[in-house]
Design an enzyme around this catalytic site. Structure first.
Site, short mmCIF file in Angstrom:
data_model
loop_
_atom_site.label_atom_id
_atom_site.label_comp_id
_atom_site.label_asym_id
_atom_site.label_seq_id
_atom_site.Cartn_x
_atom_site.Cartn_y
_atom_site.Cartn_z
N GLU A 161 12.10 -5.40 0.56
CA GLU A 161 12.45 -6.82 0.50
C GLU A 161 12.26 -7.36 -0.93
OE1 GLU A 161 10.87 -8.74 4.01
OE2 GLU A 161 10.37 -10.47 2.79
N PHE A 189 8.77 -13.10 -1.62
CA PHE A 189 8.99 -12.26 -0.44
C PHE A 189 9.35 -13.16 0.73
CE2 PHE A 189 8.29 -7.76 0.66
CZ PHE A 189 8.26 -7.21 -0.61
N HIS A 223 10.68 -0.75 11.84
CA HIS A 223 9.79 -0.72 10.69
C HIS A 223 8.31 -0.88 11.01
CE1 HIS A 223 8.72 -1.17 6.52
NE2 HIS A 223 8.26 -2.40 6.69
N GLN A 271 8.98 -4.81 14.79
CA GLN A 271 9.82 -5.40 13.75
C GLN A 271 10.92 -4.47 13.25
OE1 GLN A 271 8.26 -6.15 9.47
NE2 GLN A 271 8.54 -8.15 10.39
N ARG A 304 5.76 -9.96 11.68
CA ARG A 304 4.94 -9.91 10.46
C ARG A 304 5.75 -10.32 9.24
NH1 ARG A 304 4.30 -6.23 6.28
NH2 ARG A 304 5.37 -4.46 7.25
N ARG A 325 11.85 -11.58 8.44
CA ARG A 325 12.65 -10.39 8.75
C ARG A 325 13.35 -10.45 10.10
NH1 ARG A 325 8.24 -6.07 6.45
NH2 ARG A 325 8.75 -6.49 4.28
N HIS A 352 13.22 -4.07 10.06
CA HIS A 352 13.38 -4.53 8.68
C HIS A 352 14.87 -4.63 8.41
CE1 HIS A 352 13.24 -4.67 4.33
NE2 HIS A 352 11.92 -4.69 4.35
C1 LIG Z 1 8.68 2.54 3.82
C2 LIG Z 1 7.65 1.48 4.07
C3 LIG Z 1 7.42 0.50 3.11
C4 LIG Z 1 6.46 -0.49 3.35
N1 LIG Z 1 6.24 -1.45 2.39
C5 LIG Z 1 5.26 -2.37 2.60
C6 LIG Z 1 4.95 -3.34 1.60
O1 LIG Z 1 5.52 -3.36 0.51
N2 LIG Z 1 4.00 -4.26 1.86
C7 LIG Z 1 3.32 -4.27 3.04
O2 LIG Z 1 2.45 -5.12 3.23
N3 LIG Z 1 3.58 -3.35 4.01
C8 LIG Z 1 4.52 -2.41 3.80
N4 LIG Z 1 4.78 -1.48 4.78
C9 LIG Z 1 3.90 -1.42 5.96
C10 LIG Z 1 2.60 -0.76 5.58
O3 LIG Z 1 2.78 0.15 4.54
C11 LIG Z 1 1.96 -0.02 6.75
O4 LIG Z 1 1.88 -0.88 7.86
C12 LIG Z 1 0.56 0.42 6.40
O5 LIG Z 1 0.56 1.14 5.18
C13 LIG Z 1 -0.09 1.25 7.48
O6 LIG Z 1 -1.34 1.68 7.00
P1 LIG Z 1 -2.39 2.37 7.95
O7 LIG Z 1 -3.59 2.67 7.13
O8 LIG Z 1 -2.58 1.57 9.16
O9 LIG Z 1 -1.67 3.72 8.42
P2 LIG Z 1 -0.95 4.91 7.60
O10 LIG Z 1 -0.91 4.67 6.15
O11 LIG Z 1 0.32 5.19 8.30
O12 LIG Z 1 -1.94 6.11 7.84
C14 LIG Z 1 -2.17 6.66 9.12
C15 LIG Z 1 -3.18 7.75 9.00
O13 LIG Z 1 -3.55 8.21 10.28
C16 LIG Z 1 -3.58 9.60 10.30
N5 LIG Z 1 -3.29 10.04 11.67
C17 LIG Z 1 -2.28 9.66 12.47
N6 LIG Z 1 -2.36 10.30 13.66
C18 LIG Z 1 -3.44 11.09 13.60
C19 LIG Z 1 -4.05 12.01 14.48
N7 LIG Z 1 -3.56 12.28 15.69
N8 LIG Z 1 -5.17 12.66 14.08
C20 LIG Z 1 -5.69 12.46 12.84
N9 LIG Z 1 -5.14 11.60 11.96
C21 LIG Z 1 -4.04 10.92 12.33
C22 LIG Z 1 -2.53 10.04 9.30
O14 LIG Z 1 -2.83 11.33 8.81
C23 LIG Z 1 -2.70 8.97 8.23
O15 LIG Z 1 -3.71 9.35 7.34
C24 LIG Z 1 5.72 -0.49 4.56
C25 LIG Z 1 5.95 0.51 5.50
C26 LIG Z 1 6.92 1.47 5.28
C27 LIG Z 1 7.16 2.49 6.36
#
Ligand SMILES: Cc1cc2nc3c(=O)[nH]c(=O)nc-3n(C[C@H](O)[C@H](O)[C@H](O)COP(=O)(O)OP(=O)(O)OC[C@H]3O[C@@H](n4cnc5c(N)ncnc54)[C@H](O)[C@@H]3O)c2cc1C
Length: 585
Positions: free
Chosen positions: A257, A122, A358, A242, A400, A288, A244
């Site tokens: 990636e 990566f 991203h 960031q 990142r 990135r 992507h």
């Molecule tokens: C398409 C994509 C691919 C990716 N691939 C990778 C990868 O391969 N490797 C890597 O390391 N990172 C990757 N990332 C980044 C990574 O996936 C995210 O940064 C990470 O999953 C975020 O996790 P989180 O738990 O912080 O939030 P999220 O998984 O976004 O969850 C947020 C939560 O908050 C809740 N929420 C939001 N607002 C409210 C509200 N007002 N009230 C109640 N609940 C709320 C939502 O319901 C949800 O449950 C990727 C991101 C994307 C978009």
């Protein structure tokens, strides 16, 4: 308000992505601290973590030699030395156990022929402090996040975590420096619920929806950081967002990636492998920020592939030489996306791509145990935590590295969960004011009673255009000063939007307006911070200040929303392990 709408828990976690669920798992594991609730505006397994494709980085060394120290160094260098170095060391050290924990909890990783967890390359992940790419990303085909989310959700159900699905956070109850709970709107009924708690953790994910082209899900609207900012909590390093390099052209849908990790090559309109000019050692596996800038530069210089008159130019991601078997086995979802959205098979043709907004490096400042930081001296709020993409520990600095977000969720989610469960065992639940929900009710009443004819769609579209064109990959001072003023008037315009739906159940009109206000507050802060940082570092590239300036700007920004404006101050960077050096790849 009826008593049924008040709840009491030891720990309340807002967000059910990887960060929220891992925290909940830890908080609910320790005996005596098993009164844990998770509030989520989505059904848990619809959280954006489920969209993560490429992998989770950990120096297991399953395929070739690797060390956590190399991983930590890459993270610091990748972050253009704005990364807090002890945080990076913890991330890299604890990543190894975190991945084995996920494996033991049932995560179906892709395997080597001997049955070990397979690993791929990566961007920015190297052996021996930058010598050559290393195989560090553990993965489950290109569905790594999906598998993480399923695994964690099942484990939380097993631990009797209480889930409040489709509840939208409206307010966090903070008095002085003490947090006492949250107020959330139940989407199905329109009722307000008060969650009284000893400790609250915010894990609401990213906020890429402030940009026109983004890989982020519709729900990624930054609600947690915005609600806290309005409650006087500072936000850290918001200028670093960031892009992507490889979103599907015109749509922003992510092409992982991992495609380049498996050998995919970026080519400009003339078919040239342009990364040879920009990063001679790591080529297509440079970080990135560098690749996104390289693509933007190729396109600006007229070397992009020419799009339809309606669309911007683009470049090609060529995976045709990887072969059908390998693409179907290691990148099946990517192949599906291309067939579905582009009517194109990546086995036969290169994929048209453009950079896509991203990941938020900045967010709610926390210490190494997830406690939210209140001031420049590092003082913390009592009982208030944050983890995941909405938080900033700061382990990603100014940029990142791929696969480091999933590690961040697990490593710092676990640390925050552990700290929380100890904390709630030591304190009694405080007394909550009888009018705890008044502020949230006022916010909703005000929005519901607005009667002018401003249209939310128009305001949203203006915000996205400003952020994309002015606060995107390349930025410059004069334009950003104007953007800050425009975003300020868009914020004011949202106070005039008429909410068409007057019903209680699933009032998406009202919900979208709340989300738009959250995005606008964060866009406003992002633009103000970006305007203020007069240097180029990581993802923040100023055309009028194109060099990194360690003398003036090797420091974290803290931004407060005060009296409708942004106040800025700074926090030192932890440089305790490595001297900052120029970044070459
Ligand atoms: C398409 C994509 C691919 C990716 N691939 C990778 C990868 O391969 N490797 C890597 O390391 N990172 C990757 N990332 C980044 C990574 O996936 C995210 O940064 C990470 O999953 C975020 O996790 P989180 O738990 O912080 O939030 P999220 O998984 O976004 O969850 C947020 C939560 O908050 C809740 N929420 C939001 N607002 C409210 C509200 N007002 N009230 C109640 N609940 C709320 C939502 O319901 C949800 O449950 C990727 C991101 C994307 C978009």
């Amino acid at each position: 308000m009826g008593s049924s709408l008040k709840h009491e828990f030891d720990a309340v976690i807002v967000g059910s992505g990887g960060a929220g669920l891992y925290t909940a798992l830890e908080a609910s594991r320790v005996p005596g601290a098993n009164r844990t609730a998770v509030i989520s505006k989505l059904l848990p397994i619809r959280s954006h973590t489920g969209a993560a494709q490429g992998g989770i980085g950990a120096a297991l060394g399953n395929i070739e030699e690797d060390k956590p120290e190399w991983h930590a160094f890459d993270t610091v260098k990748g972050g253009d030395y704005l990364t807090d170095q002890q945080a990076a060391a913890i991330l890299a050290e604890e990543a190894v156990q975190a991945v084995y924990d996920l494996e033991n909890r049932g995560l179906p990783f892709s395997r080597t022929p001997e049955g070990k967890i397979d690993q791929r390359r990566f961007g920015g992940h190297t052996r021996n402090f930058g010598e050559a790419p290393v195989r560090r990303a553990c993965y489950a085909a290109d569905r790594t996040g999906h598998m993480i989310l399923q695994t964690l959700y099942q484990q939380c159900i097993k631990n009797n975590v209480s889930f409040f699905d489709e509840f939208h956070l409206v307010d966090v109850l903070i008095e002085g420096c003490k947090c006492m709970g949250v107020v959330a709107l139940e989407l199905a009924t329109g009722a307000l619920h008060v969650f009284h708690a000893k400790a609250v953790l915010i894990a609401t994910g990213g906020f890429g929806r402030m940009f026109r082209t983004t890989s982020n899900a519709y729900a990624n609207t930054g609600d947690g950081p915005a609600v806290l900012a309005r409650r006087g909590v500072p936000l850290e390093d918001m200028e670093f967002f960031q892009f992507h390099p490889t979103g599907i052209r015109g749509m922003g849908i992510l092409i992982t990636e991992g495609v380049r990790g498996e050998g995919g090559i970026l080519r400009n309109g003339k078919g040239e492998r342009f990364m040879e000019q920009y990063a001679p050692t790591l080529l297509d596996l440079a970080p990135r920020d560098m690749i996104a800038r390289a693509i933007a530069t190729e396109i600006r210089s007229g070397r992009g592939a020419i799009g339809d008159p309606e669309q911007d130019d683009y470049v090609h991601l060529d995976a045709t030489h990887l072969g059908r078997d390998m693409l179907n086995k290691k990148l099946p979802d990517i192949c599906d996306f291309c067939r579905t959205y582009l009517s194109l098979d990546p086995v036969d043709k290169p994929i048209p791509v453009q950079p896509t907004a991203h990941y938020a490096m900045g967010g709610i400042p926390t210490d190494l145990n997830g406690r939210v930081i209140a001031d420049v001296e590092g003082g913390v709020y009592e009982g208030l935590y944050a983890a995941g993409e909405c938080a900033c520990v700061s382990v990603h600095g100014a940029n990142r590295l791929g696969t480091n977000s999933l590690v961040d969720l697990i490593v710092f989610g676990r640390r925050a969960g552990r700290h929380m469960s100890e904390f709630v065992n030591q304190v009694d639940i405080g007394i909550i004011p009888a009018d705890a929900e008044d502020r949230a009710r006022d916010i909703l009443d005000k929005l519901s009673n607005q009667r002018s004819d401003e249209r939310a769609e128009k305001i949203r579209a203006s915000m996205k255009t400003i952020m994309m064109d002015v606060v995107g990959i390349y930025r410059s001072g004069d334009e950003m000063a104007k953007a800050v003023r425009q975003l300020q008037s868009l914020r004011q315009a949202t106070e005039q939007v008429r909410v068409g739906d007057t019903g209680k159940a699933y009032n998406t009109d009202l919900l979208e307006l709340l989300e738009l206000q959250n995005l606008l507050d964060l866009a406003f802060i992002t633009a103000a911070c970006a305007h203020n940082r007069k240097e180029s570092r990581g993802a923040h590239a100023r055309e009028d200040f194109s060099e990194r300036d360690d003398g003036k700007y090797l420091k974290h920004t803290l931004a407060w929303l005060e009296d409708g404006n942004v106040r800025l101050d700074y926090k030192p960077v932890d440089l305790s392990i490595w001297e900052p050096k120029p970044r070459k790849y």
